[in-house]
Motif scaffolding. Structure first.
Motif, short mmCIF file in Angstrom:
data_model
loop_
_atom_site.label_atom_id
_atom_site.label_comp_id
_atom_site.label_asym_id
_atom_site.label_seq_id
_atom_site.Cartn_x
_atom_site.Cartn_y
_atom_site.Cartn_z
N UNK A 59 -0.09 10.77 9.31
CA UNK A 59 -0.18 10.96 7.86
C UNK A 59 -1.12 12.13 7.60
N UNK A 60 -0.77 12.94 6.62
CA UNK A 60 -1.63 14.08 6.30
C UNK A 60 -1.47 14.44 4.83
N UNK A 61 -2.52 15.05 4.30
CA UNK A 61 -2.46 15.45 2.91
C UNK A 61 -3.61 16.39 2.59
N UNK A 62 -3.48 17.06 1.43
CA UNK A 62 -4.52 18.01 1.06
C UNK A 62 -4.74 18.04 -0.43
N UNK A 63 -5.95 18.45 -0.79
CA UNK A 63 -6.32 18.55 -2.21
C UNK A 63 -7.04 19.87 -2.45
N UNK A 64 -6.73 20.50 -3.58
CA UNK A 64 -7.44 21.68 -4.05
C UNK A 64 -8.59 21.19 -4.91
N UNK A 65 -9.80 21.62 -4.56
CA UNK A 65 -10.99 21.13 -5.26
C UNK A 65 -11.40 22.09 -6.37
N UNK A 66 -11.40 21.57 -7.59
CA UNK A 66 -11.76 22.35 -8.77
C UNK A 66 -12.05 21.34 -9.88
N UNK A 67 -12.45 21.84 -11.05
CA UNK A 67 -12.66 20.95 -12.20
C UNK A 67 -11.39 20.12 -12.44
N UNK A 68 -10.24 20.80 -12.40
CA UNK A 68 -8.96 20.10 -12.34
C UNK A 68 -8.47 20.20 -10.91
N UNK A 69 -8.69 19.14 -10.14
CA UNK A 69 -8.26 19.14 -8.73
C UNK A 69 -6.75 18.94 -8.69
N UNK A 100 -16.66 16.15 -5.24
CA UNK A 100 -16.77 17.59 -5.50
C UNK A 100 -16.93 17.89 -6.99
N UNK A 101 -16.92 16.84 -7.83
CA UNK A 101 -17.19 17.03 -9.25
C UNK A 101 -15.96 17.23 -10.12
N UNK A 102 -14.77 16.95 -9.59
CA UNK A 102 -13.56 17.11 -10.40
C UNK A 102 -13.55 16.11 -11.54
N UNK A 103 -12.98 16.53 -12.67
CA UNK A 103 -12.88 15.64 -13.82
C UNK A 103 -11.51 15.01 -13.94
N UNK A 104 -10.54 15.65 -13.31
CA UNK A 104 -9.17 15.13 -13.33
C UNK A 104 -8.43 15.67 -12.12
N UNK A 105 -7.32 15.01 -11.80
CA UNK A 105 -6.48 15.45 -10.68
C UNK A 105 -5.05 15.53 -11.19
N UNK A 106 -4.36 16.60 -10.83
CA UNK A 106 -2.95 16.71 -11.18
C UNK A 106 -2.13 16.88 -9.91
N UNK A 107 -0.84 16.65 -10.02
CA UNK A 107 0.06 16.88 -8.89
C UNK A 107 1.48 17.03 -9.42
N UNK A 108 2.33 17.61 -8.59
CA UNK A 108 3.76 17.67 -8.89
C UNK A 108 4.49 16.80 -7.89
N UNK A 109 5.52 16.14 -8.36
CA UNK A 109 6.32 15.28 -7.48
C UNK A 109 7.78 15.44 -7.89
N UNK A 110 8.68 15.34 -6.90
CA UNK A 110 10.11 15.46 -7.22
C UNK A 110 10.49 14.40 -8.24
N UNK A 111 11.24 14.84 -9.24
CA UNK A 111 11.57 13.94 -10.35
C UNK A 111 12.37 12.73 -9.89
N UNK A 112 13.11 12.87 -8.77
CA UNK A 112 13.93 11.74 -8.30
C UNK A 112 13.17 10.86 -7.30
#
Ligand SMILES: CC(C)(COP(=O)(O)OP(=O)(O)OC[C@H]1O[C@@H](n2cnc3c(N)ncnc32)[C@H](O)[C@@H]1OP(=O)(O)O)[C@@H](O)C(=O)NCCC(=O)NCCS
Length: 150
Positions: A59-69, A100-112
């Motif tokens: 299993x693997x995954x990644x996150x971009x760290x920012x105010x909006x992660x 890291x101090x993010x206030x929210x996290x967003x992501x995109x996922x396939x609609x189906x």
């Protein structure tokens, strides 16, 4: 000491060959290639984590760290899915974003992809937008999901 099996650990460039085995199985035409992973791992505002089972990365995954992660990717070997590893990895990435101090996290996922959406909903993500033909190679829309962090 080697990391505990079944617990998230940092991913390194040495994991790229194994990731490249899993990418086409998990993401098909939308797979990332070696160059993309090398670039990602070199960026200071990224955290990539993985989980081992039986001595290999499953299993693997990644996150971009920012105010909006942003959760950039998350994948689990099909032979190891539905055992909680995706959930464990996502919780780990979210904890890193909080630290890291993010206030929210967003992501995109396939609609189906209802399975992945269920995973994200279970962690509090809510769909906020639809991006038409976001995955151009497979001709699919994306849902944008957001989680407000504590
Ligand atoms: C999405 C993915 C990461 C989930 O990994 P996983 O280890 O199987 O997920 P978990 O076992 O932690 O599942 C947690 C919950 O998410 C939901 N879920 C996960 N996969 C599901 C599926 N195929 N169908 C329905 N619900 C699903 C369920 O609610 C599940 O809880 P349950 O098993 O108690 O019902 C994995 O299916 C995967 O790698 N898919 C291919 C790549 C991908 O699409 N990634 C996400 C897009 S960025």
């Amino acid at each position: 000491m080697p990391p505990t099996e079944g617990q998230p650990r940092d991913i390194t460039p040495a994991d790229i060959p194994r990731i490249l085995e899993l990418e086409p199985v998990l993401f098909g035409a939308e797979s990332w290639n070696r160059g993309m992973y090398r670039e990602e791992f070199s960026l200071p505002d990224r955290a990539y984590r993985g989980i081992d089972a039986g001595g290999r990365l499953v299993a693997y995954g990644g996150v971009l760290l920012a105010e909006t992660a942003q959760v950039l990717t998350i994948g689990v070997d099909p032979d190891h899915q539905r055992r909680g590893l995706g959930s464990l990895l996502l919780a780990d990435l979210l904890a890193i974003a909080v630290a890291a101090g993010a206030g929210e996290v967003v992501l995109e996922v396939r609609a189906t992809d209802r399975g992945a959406q269920r995973l994200y909903e279970r962690h509090g993500f809510v769909a906020i937008a639809r991006r038409r033909n976001y995955y151009q190679l497979i001709g699919e829309d994306a849902l944008v999901m957001r989680l407000t962090l504590p």
